[in-house]
Design a protein around this motif. Sequence first.
Motif, PDB file in Angstrom:
ATOM      1  N   UNK A  56       5.054   8.748   1.476  1.00  0.00           N
ATOM      2  CA  UNK A  56       5.302   7.443   0.904  1.00  0.00           C
ATOM      3  C   UNK A  56       5.192   7.477  -0.618  1.00  0.00           C
ATOM      4  N   UNK A  73       8.993   8.290  -2.190  1.00  0.00           N
ATOM      5  CA  UNK A  73       9.931   7.230  -2.554  1.00  0.00           C
ATOM      6  C   UNK A  73       9.209   6.019  -3.141  1.00  0.00           C
ATOM      7  N   UNK A 111       6.852   4.167  -2.161  1.00  0.00           N
ATOM      8  CA  UNK A 111       6.477   3.023  -1.331  1.00  0.00           C
ATOM      9  C   UNK A 111       4.966   2.851  -1.330  1.00  0.00           C
ATOM     10  N   UNK A 145       3.363   0.001  -3.172  1.00  0.00           N
ATOM     11  CA  UNK A 145       3.534  -1.368  -2.726  1.00  0.00           C
ATOM     12  C   UNK A 145       2.261  -1.931  -2.138  1.00  0.00           C
ATOM     13  N   UNK A 164      -1.393  -3.120  -2.202  1.00  0.00           N
ATOM     14  CA  UNK A 164      -2.264  -3.555  -3.285  1.00  0.00           C
ATOM     15  C   UNK A 164      -3.423  -2.595  -3.476  1.00  0.00           C
ATOM     16  N   UNK A 174      13.705   1.084  -8.000  1.00  0.00           N
ATOM     17  CA  UNK A 174      14.757   0.736  -7.044  1.00  0.00           C
ATOM     18  C   UNK A 174      15.730   1.893  -6.879  1.00  0.00           C
TER      19      UNK A 174
END
Lengths: 297, 301, 343
Positions: B99, B102, B104, B107, B109, B132
């Motif tokens: 993760x 990419x 992710x 994301x 918190x 993005x």
Amino acid sequence: MSAPASSELLGRLAVSPARRRRDRFARGTILGATILALIPLVLIVYYLLKKGLGSWSSDFFTTDPTGNTFFKNSSIGGIKSAILGTIEIVALASAIAIPIGIGVAIWLVEYGRDSRFAHTVRFFVDVLTGVPSIVFGLFVYIVLVVGTGSTYAGYKGSIALSLLMLPVVIRSSEVILMLVPAGLRESALALGSPRWRVIFKIVLPTALPGMVTGVLLAVARAAGETAPLLFTAASTHKTTSDLGAFMNSLPVQIYSDVTSPTESVVNRAWGAALTLVVLILLLNLIARLVSRRSRLV
Amino acid sequence: MTPNRRSSPVADVDPEGRAELGTSGSEDATASRRPIVADRQSQASGATAPKSGLSVKLEGLRAFYGKAEQVKGVDLDFNANEVTAIIGPSGCGKSTMIRCINRMHEEIPGARAEGRVMLADTDVYDSAVDVVAVRRAIGMVFQKPNPFPTMSIFDNVAAGLRLTAKRGELQQKVERALRGAGLWDEVSDRLSEPGAGLSGGQQQRLCIARSLAVDPEVILMDEPCSALDPIATLKIEELIEELKQRVTIVIVTHNMQQAARVADRTAFMLDGQLVEVGPTQDIFTKPSDSRTEEYVTGKFG
Amino acid sequence: MEAASVPGGDRTLLVRSPLARLPDRLLKYGLTVLAALILALIVYFFVRLVGQARPAFAHAGVLGFAFDNNWNPSAGHFGALPLVVGTLITSTLALIIGVPVAVAAAIYTTELCPKRLRTPLTVLVELLAAVPSVVYGLWGIFFLAPKLRGAEQWVADRLSFVPFIGGGLVTIPNLFITGLVLAIMILPIVSAISREVMSTVPADHKEAALGLGATRWEMIRIAVLPYCRSGIVGGAMLGLGRAIGETIAVTILIGDSPKLADHLFGQSYSLAAVIANEFGEATGTHRSALFAAGLVLFVLTLLVNGLARFFVIRASRATGPPRAENHSSGGGAMLAADTVVGA
């Protein structure tokens, strides 16, 4: 090295200015709308404080309204009967609605469960939730005022308010009772405890904080209602503890003061409004504090 | 693989530069500029258009959830157009690690990452890089198939496309993606039906199609088959075999047989660290580290 | 424990004595009767209401009552159309203004705002529900209406060519102010339900959208909003039901003009307001007409709320496999609906 360089690739895949603009715009609008949603609250609180605090005084709370709304030089009195009236009417309404509401909730969760009858009951409770408050006043009026040929009374207002509170108490209690883990009930039953014991000694105590929260919120709501009281308890000026007679209440007092041409009367309305809002906020606050102690929610 | 002879609209294409990426023939340059015409051949044959993936390099990657360090300094290469499997016991940090690739991970918190993740020659964590864009170039397939529940099959595949593509291209790109995921034959007659109405295996292939539609260079797969039955799993493994010709694949799996079946190289992670990496054969038959050996022989995990 | 063994036989059965079973049976049947009573009560009220309304319907016919444009009690005319129209206009206004703001606030608190602001913001929006209806009326007529009058007049003058909105003089009690205040009043309920539904969007879907390279807003647009559609519609309908039935604030802010509403910034009337204003002194057919108005109000809110519940339930079941917490997530939304209400 790959050609073209991956940095070029990533550059090409980046968010286009149009998309970025749309994203910023959307997020900005959402934030703006949220702020917009908070503005009325700020304004209401500000205005309530500004106009209401000015009316507050010890006299304000300890004298009855004199019923004088015309003559500028005579005293108009305070709101004592309104406060006491609200407390009495709402207390009676709660005394009616809470046991009945919790009882129905217990039945729904413990006995009715998924039966057709239970679904019907739930449906009717839903119906009750949506009834406009003034219609409750009409209901009680029809049955208790017209029906018996007697006149307005404090307790009739209480009944109208209890009808209002009932669905709220039932629903919130039902939700909380359902959160009580089935395992808890089952282990108690498996020990041979009769159902009523399980309910009263285990289920209810666990659900208590959550139910108290729901009840307090229902009470807060009832305290602020005007319409159901208009044709049931009506109003009077004197303080009375006779629930069988006309009784004053804060919302009705405010309502009747709002339309007065006399400025001091309108100011009293603001003072009464502030009092009412403080009362309701207190109830809400207590409800929130109690809900923190719940192990279920 | 039919070589694509059309030159791309992009001016500076260096065909030789592609040689090391392991595909035959010359290709056009970038994912987003793929000429539609070229795909007619691939549509006819059902094969995917020649395209290469990019390599990924992790350099000193560390990942944190708040203060807790989940990935503790990993250096790992994922070769282009290869399938690399990441195995290891639960909690070893393999999902967290991919993760991070990419982006992710951030994301969540309180989560953050340190180190470099190189997509070919660019660090995806570089401040000049748009996150993005990273996610566009590096796609992800999740453990539980998660097609968008309110969308039809077509809309699901087109979801990523609609963010940037012009209206006219959707139809063809969706079809190409569905073919690439091996799903076209099964759903071509019901594209407007809800995506959630498919079987588990089909849903996962739908999610793969959804990722494929935006032409990524790399696809990350986080235990993609763990929620699927054996037949569906097999289909997806076959798919992975095909897909690696187009993209680089990183697959996290707790199923060692799966790693043995699909992966060119395998990496073994333990407790947030990379223990060993190498050709799959070697990892399973002659691992160098004793911990690897214990894991692959089932002594733990 | 109440247990007694039954003598005789190879086994010992543990059987409770009939006396011991009594509390259980009392409780069960007692509560069942209670539940049935509630049902009976509601039906009874409804029947009595219809009974009281009957004379008015006899006088003008049911359709005549609802659709005649002539509310003139002193002349014996009881066509409630102006009242219905006034009710609908204010409620629709409340929806148009209130729902987007409420949904936006819900989106912000669930998806965009910093974590530590989440609870304070939620509490603040819900505080709006604690303000009683009569205080909204008070605030509306003495603060908001005068403050906005200038702007309203400006709009009316600028748009004088637009029917209904333009031209004319802005009065202090007027339709627009009523709609605006109603919008504020339904904010908490629509927002609470929207928030409930939005918080149940599985992280999976949001991650899938982000993984495709979506911006934050695009993710909300693709993964959150479609998922919450039913729930939000349900919440909006509950807000509509609330706005339709709202009495006191409307009574204060709408005026008492029984003409059919012809100006957004002019006075009008509503079903609830007419009851509040005229009931005290009404007699005979007039009073019956007011009961009839109450009946119409009741049926209206019934329909709207029924629709609302349908949507909210659909939202908690529709997408994805049924989850264990299904009931409480639907219950959560509905609980939010029931408790976040005011007068």
